[in-house]
Write a protein that holds these residues in place. Structure first.
Motif, PDB file in Angstrom:
ATOM      1  N   ASP A  13       0.764  -1.170   0.171  1.00  0.00           N
ATOM      2  CA  ASP A  13      -0.063   0.012   0.108  1.00  0.00           C
ATOM      3  C   ASP A  13       0.855   1.341  -0.042  1.00  0.00           C
ATOM      4  N   THR A  19      -0.037  -4.211   3.793  1.00  0.00           N
ATOM      5  CA  THR A  19      -1.425  -4.427   4.735  1.00  0.00           C
ATOM      6  C   THR A  19      -1.545  -6.022   4.450  1.00  0.00           C
ATOM      7  N   LYS A  58      -7.127  -6.632  10.011  1.00  0.00           N
ATOM      8  CA  LYS A  58      -5.956  -6.052   9.127  1.00  0.00           C
ATOM      9  C   LYS A  58      -4.864  -5.785  10.011  1.00  0.00           C
ATOM     10  N   TYR A  59      -3.664  -6.003   9.302  1.00  0.00           N
ATOM     11  CA  TYR A  59      -2.249  -5.851   9.943  1.00  0.00           C
ATOM     12  C   TYR A  59      -1.371  -5.017   9.175  1.00  0.00           C
ATOM     13  N   ILE A  60      -0.967  -3.851   9.792  1.00  0.00           N
ATOM     14  CA  ILE A  60      -0.289  -2.946   9.007  1.00  0.00           C
ATOM     15  C   ILE A  60       1.009  -3.078   9.108  1.00  0.00           C
TER      16      ILE A  60
END
Length: 715
Positions: A13, A19, A58-60
Motif C-alpha cells: 500500500d 497491509t 487488518k495488520y499494517i
C-alpha cells in the motif's frame, strides 16, 4: 506462473508498507509474525498496527526493504500460510508517480512499412505479451514484450503489420488480463481490438481554420452528428453519418438549405460536435437500432464507428470524420470536439483499469472508487500518467484532425493543474484554440482548491466555463422546471440578469463577479442536457398562447447573443427545437433527437430574427468587449423601473455607432422607456425584426416597448 490459493491477502500500500488481511475464518484472524519472501529476500515484517474489521483483522506492517514493483513476492504467516504480495494502494502514492512517470511520446503502436514498435506503460505487470493477428483471432500469435525503465514494456516486430489486429495480455497479481491499447488510433468494429494502420493513408487536404481575434468573437452552435441530418427531410443521402453531415447543397422539402451551409448562413463561427470518440451504447453494425449521445467513452483516440459508412474498415471512420471536419472548415467554421476525460463507460472493463488496476481512477477514504460523475468512476487526472494521457490525447486530436477547440464534459472532476497543462500544451500548437468546459462542483475526493470548477475560475484564466448563473437567471432553474427566469417574466431575477448580461464579471453595485474576465463566461440557456427551452416553456406555462411562448423564447435567446462573453446555442434553438417533453434524451430514438428541418421551415421568421441578432453582435465590438476593464468603462445601466433593463454601450473605437442602447422588457405589458437623451435613433432590432443595418428610426428620448421584447438602438 502458478497462482497461489489465497487464504489471506497481502497488499503493498506504500513503498515499504504492507497491509495483511486475515479473515476470522483463518486461525481467528491471528498471527504474531509475517515474513516477506522473493527476489532474494526473506525478511520479517514489523507489525505496526492491528485493526479489527467486520470480517477480518487488518495488520499494517513495515518492510525494511522496498519491494520492487513488477517483481514477484509472497508473504507468509506464523501458521505456515503463504499468499502473493499484490499491488495495492502504493500505485496512488506520490512516490509511485514520481518513480514511474514516463515522459516519452511513443506509447502505442508506431508503424512503418518494415516494422512496428509497440510500447505500453504497465509498471505493475510482471509479464506482458502482445497478441497479434491479421483477420482470424484463432490464428493469433503471442509475443513476449521486454520491460524497460519507468514501467514501459516494448516490442519491435520487424515486418509489415498494416491492418493487423492487436491487444495486450498482462499478468498482474498472478492473474492474466487482456486489454486494448489505450493509445490505439484505429479499432476493429465495436472496439474489440486495436488495429495497426499506416497514418499516411489517412491524410486529407487541410482547409484553413477560422481565426479569432479574441474568444468572445466566437459563436458556438452545438450539434450531435447523427441528429444533424437524420430527419427524413434533411436532404442528406447518408443520414446520421460523418459523410451525411459533410454533404453540401442539401435542402429541405421546401427547397431551403440545410446542414452546414444553413449553419454557416446563421453567422455561427464554431460547430461543437457531441462526442465522436469511440463510445458504448450503439452497435456499430446495427446503428439504427439504438441511439446515444456519446458520453460513454471507451477508446479515446479513435472515432466512433457508428457514424461511419463502413465500421468494419479501420480506415473508414478516420477518413470520413476528417472529411466532415474539412467540410466544416470549407464553410469558414471551426470544429469544437466534446471530450469526456472525466470518466469511462465501465471502470472494471476499461483498458486503464486492466492495464494498471487502481491507478487511473480516484478512490475515497475507504479505498472504494469515487463517483462524483454519477456514472461509477472518476478519472484521477491529478496522477501524472493520467494527466499525461489527457494531454497526449488532446494534442493527438488537435494535430491529426486539425480541430479548433475542445469542450470538456464535467470539467469540474478534473484538476486545475491538468487543465492549465492542457491549455499550455495546446498553445504551443495554436493559441487560437478554444477550450471550454462544465465547471460544476462535483463530489469527488480532489481537494476543493484543486478542482477545475467555477469556484476556482481565477486559477483558469484562459478557459471558458459554462455559466449556469446566466442559464438559470434568464430562463429559470434547470432543476426546477416550473421556475421561471427573467426572460419569462420573473422580476426576482432582475439584478442577476443585469450582471450576466455584463459577462458576469461584476459591474455597478456588484464589485465582484462570477468570473474575472468575459472570455471565461460561456453564456447559454439550453444545450443537449435537460429540457429544451421550448419544452420548459410549454411545461411551466401550459395556459399561455404559443405566440407568447415564442416571444419569451426569442427574448431569452436574444439575451444570449447580446451578452458579454461567449454565446452558445443549442442546434435548433433558433426554431424552437422540441424533444416532445423528454428531459434527458441521451438514448431516446431519432424521432426525439433529430433536427426537425420541417419545424425549421415553419419558423423561418424566427430564424431570420436570430440571424439578424448574430449580425448585430458580429458587426459591433461593443457586444464583444475582450476584458472586464473595458466592460466597466464602456457599459452601464440606464435608470429604468423594474422589470426593464437598459444597457448603454459606448463604442470601443471601431464600428459605425458611437453609442448603442439595448432595452429589454420581459413583462406582458407595453412599457415606456427613457433613452435619457434626445436623438435620432437608428433601430437595429425591435419586437419584429433584427438586422445589422438600421431598418427604421425613432426621433426623441423615449420609446414604447412591446410586451416581451427588446429594442436595440444606436447613434
Amino acid at each position: 506462473m502458478i497462482a497461489i490459493e489465497r487464504k489471506f491477502n497481502a497488499y503493498l500500500d506504500q513503498v515499504k508498507l504492507i497491509t495483511v488481511l486475515l479473515p476470522y475464518s483463518y486461525f481467528e484472524g491471528t498471527s504474531n509474525e509475517f515474513r516477506l519472501k522473493g527476489e532474494g529476500v526473506n525478511l520479517p515484517l514489523a507489525i505496526q498496527e492491528k485493526v479489527f474489521l467486520e470480517h477480518a483483522v487488518k495488520y499494517i506492517c513495515f518492510s525494511s526493504v522496498r519491494p520492487e514493483i513488477g517483481k514477484s513476492y509472497s508473504v507468509t504467516d506464523e501458521h505456515g500460510g503463504e499468499t502473493d504480495l499484490q499491488i495495492g494502494a502504493v500505485i496512488r502514492t506520490d512516490e509511485f508517480d514520481e518513480e514511474y512517470f514516463y515522459g516519452g511520446e511513443d506509447l502505442g503502436a508506431s508503424y512503418s512499412q518494415g516494422k512496428t514498435i509497440f510500447k505500453l506503460w504497465a509498471p505493475t505487470a510482471a509479464k506482458v505479451k502482445l497478441k497479434l493477428f491479421q483477420s482470424s483471432e484463432a490464428s493469433h500469435e503471442l509475443i513476449s514484450m521486454k520491460r524497460l525503465d519507468k514501467g514501459v514494456w516494448s516490442i519491435e516486430v520487424d515486418r509489415d503489420l498494416e491492418l493487423y489486429r492487436y491487444s495486450f495480455l498482462l499478468c498482474i497479481n498472478l492473474e492474466w488480463r487482456e486489454a486494448v491499447d489505450p493509445y490505439a488510433t484505429a479499432l476493429t468494429v465495436n472496439g474489440e481490438y486495436g488495429v495497426v494502420i499506416d497514418p499516411a493513408k489517412t491524410k486529407t487536404s487541410i482547409a484553413e481554420s477560422p481565426s479569432l481575434e479574441n474568444p468572445v468573437d466566437a459563436i458556438i452552435y452545438e450539434v450531435h452528428i447523427r441528429d444533424l441530418m437524420s430527419h427524413p427531410n434533411s436532404g442528406a443521402t447518408r443520414k446520421g453519418t460523418y459523410l451525411g453531415g459533410a454533404e453540401r447543397g442539401t435542402k429541405s422539402a421546401k427547397g431551403i438549405e440545410t446542414g452546414l451551409s444553413y449553419i454557416k448562413s446563421l453567422g455561427i463561427t464554431h460547430v461543437e460536435f457531441l462526442p465522436f470518440h469511440d463510445f458504448e451504447g450503439v452497435d456499430e453494425l446495427d446503428r439504427h437500432s439504438t441511439y446515444n449521445w456519446g458520453y460513454n467513452p471507451v477508446h479515446y483516440n479513435t472515432p466512433d464507428g457508428s457514424y461511419a459508412t463502413d465500421p468494419e474498415d479501420p480506415y473508414n471512420r478516420i477518413q470520413e470524420l476528417k472529411q466532415l471536419i474539412t467540410a466544416v472548415h470549407r464553410e469558414g467554421l471551426g470544429v469544437i470536439m466534446d471530450v469526456v476525460y472525466n470518466h469511462v463507460y465501465i471502470r472494471e472493463t476499461s483498458p486503464f483499469e486492466k492495464i494498471v488496476p487502481g491507478y487511473y481512477f480516484r478512490h475515497n477514504e475507504h479505498g472504494l472508487p469515487s463517483n462524483g460523475t454519477g456514472v461509477g468512476n472518476d478519472i484521477a487526472s491529478e496522477r501524472l500518467m493520467a494527466r499525461k494521457y489527457i494531454i497526449d490525447s488532446v494534442l493527438y486530436w488537435l494535430k491529426e484532425y486539425h480541430l479548433d477547440g475542445f469542450r470538456f464534459d464535467l470539467m469540474g472532476i478534473l484538476d486545475v493543474e491538468t487543465m492549465n497543462a492542457v491549455r499550455k500544451a495546446v498553445d504551443t500548437v495554436n493559441r487560437n484554440i478554444l477550450i471550454i468546459g462544465e465547471g460544476w462542483d462535483l463530489n469527488t475526493p480532489l481537494p476543493p482548491d484543486q478542482k477545475a470548477n467555477i469556484a476556482n475560475q481565477a486559477k483558469l484564466p484562459d478557459i471558458g466555463q459554462f455559466n449556469d448563473w446566466f442559464r438559470d437567471s434568464i430562463k429559470g432553474s434547470t432543476f426546477n422546471i416550473y421556475d421561471k427566469g427573467y426572460a419569462i417574466g420573473n422580476e426576482r431575477y432582475l439584478e442577476a440578469a443585469k450582471q450576466v448580461m455584463a459577462g458576469s464579471i461584476g459591474i455597478a453595485k456588484r464589485k465582484n463577479g462570477l468570473f474575472l474576465q468575459p472570455v471565461q463566461s460561456v453564456n447559454y440557456i439550453e444545450s443537449h442536457d435537460n429540457h429544451t427551452l421550448w419544452d420548459k416553456l410549454k411545461i411551466c406555462s401550459p395556459d399561455h398562447d404559443e405566440a407568447i411562448l415564442k416571444k419569451q423564447h426569442r427574448l431569452a435567446t436574444a439575451m444570449v447573443l447580446l451578452a458579454q462573453g461567449i454565446p452558445f446555442l443549442h442546434s435548433g434553438q433558433e426554431f424552437f427545437r422540441t424533444k416532445n417533453g423528454v428531459g434527458n434524451s441521451y438514448r431516446s430514438p431519432d424521432e426525439i433527437n433529430w433536427l426537425d428541418w420541417d419545424l425549421r421551415d415553419d419558423n423561418l421568421e424566427n430564424v431570420e430574427y436570430i440571424k439578424g441578432l448574430i449580425g448585430i453582435r458580429v458587426g459591433n465590438k461593443a457586444f464583444r468587449l475582450p476584458d472586464s476593464e473595458k466592460i466597466r468603462e464602456q457599459m452601464s445601466f440606464l435608470p429604468l423601473p423594474a422589470p426593464l433593463i437598459g444597457l448603454k454601450l459606448m463604442s470601443p473605437g471601431e464600428g459605425d455607432w458611437e453609442k448603442i442602447i439595448v432595452l429589454i422588457n420581459p413583462s406582458m405589458e407595453q412599457k415606456l422607456a427613457d433613452f435619457t437623451e434626445h436623438a435620432r435613433w437608428n433601430i437595429l432590432a425591435d419586437n419584429e425584426k433584427a438586422s445589422p443595418k438600421p431598418f427604421r428610426h425613432i426621433e426623441g428620448d423615449k420609446v414604447l416597448l412591446e410586451p416581451c421584447s427588446l429594442l436595440v438602438a444606436a447613434i
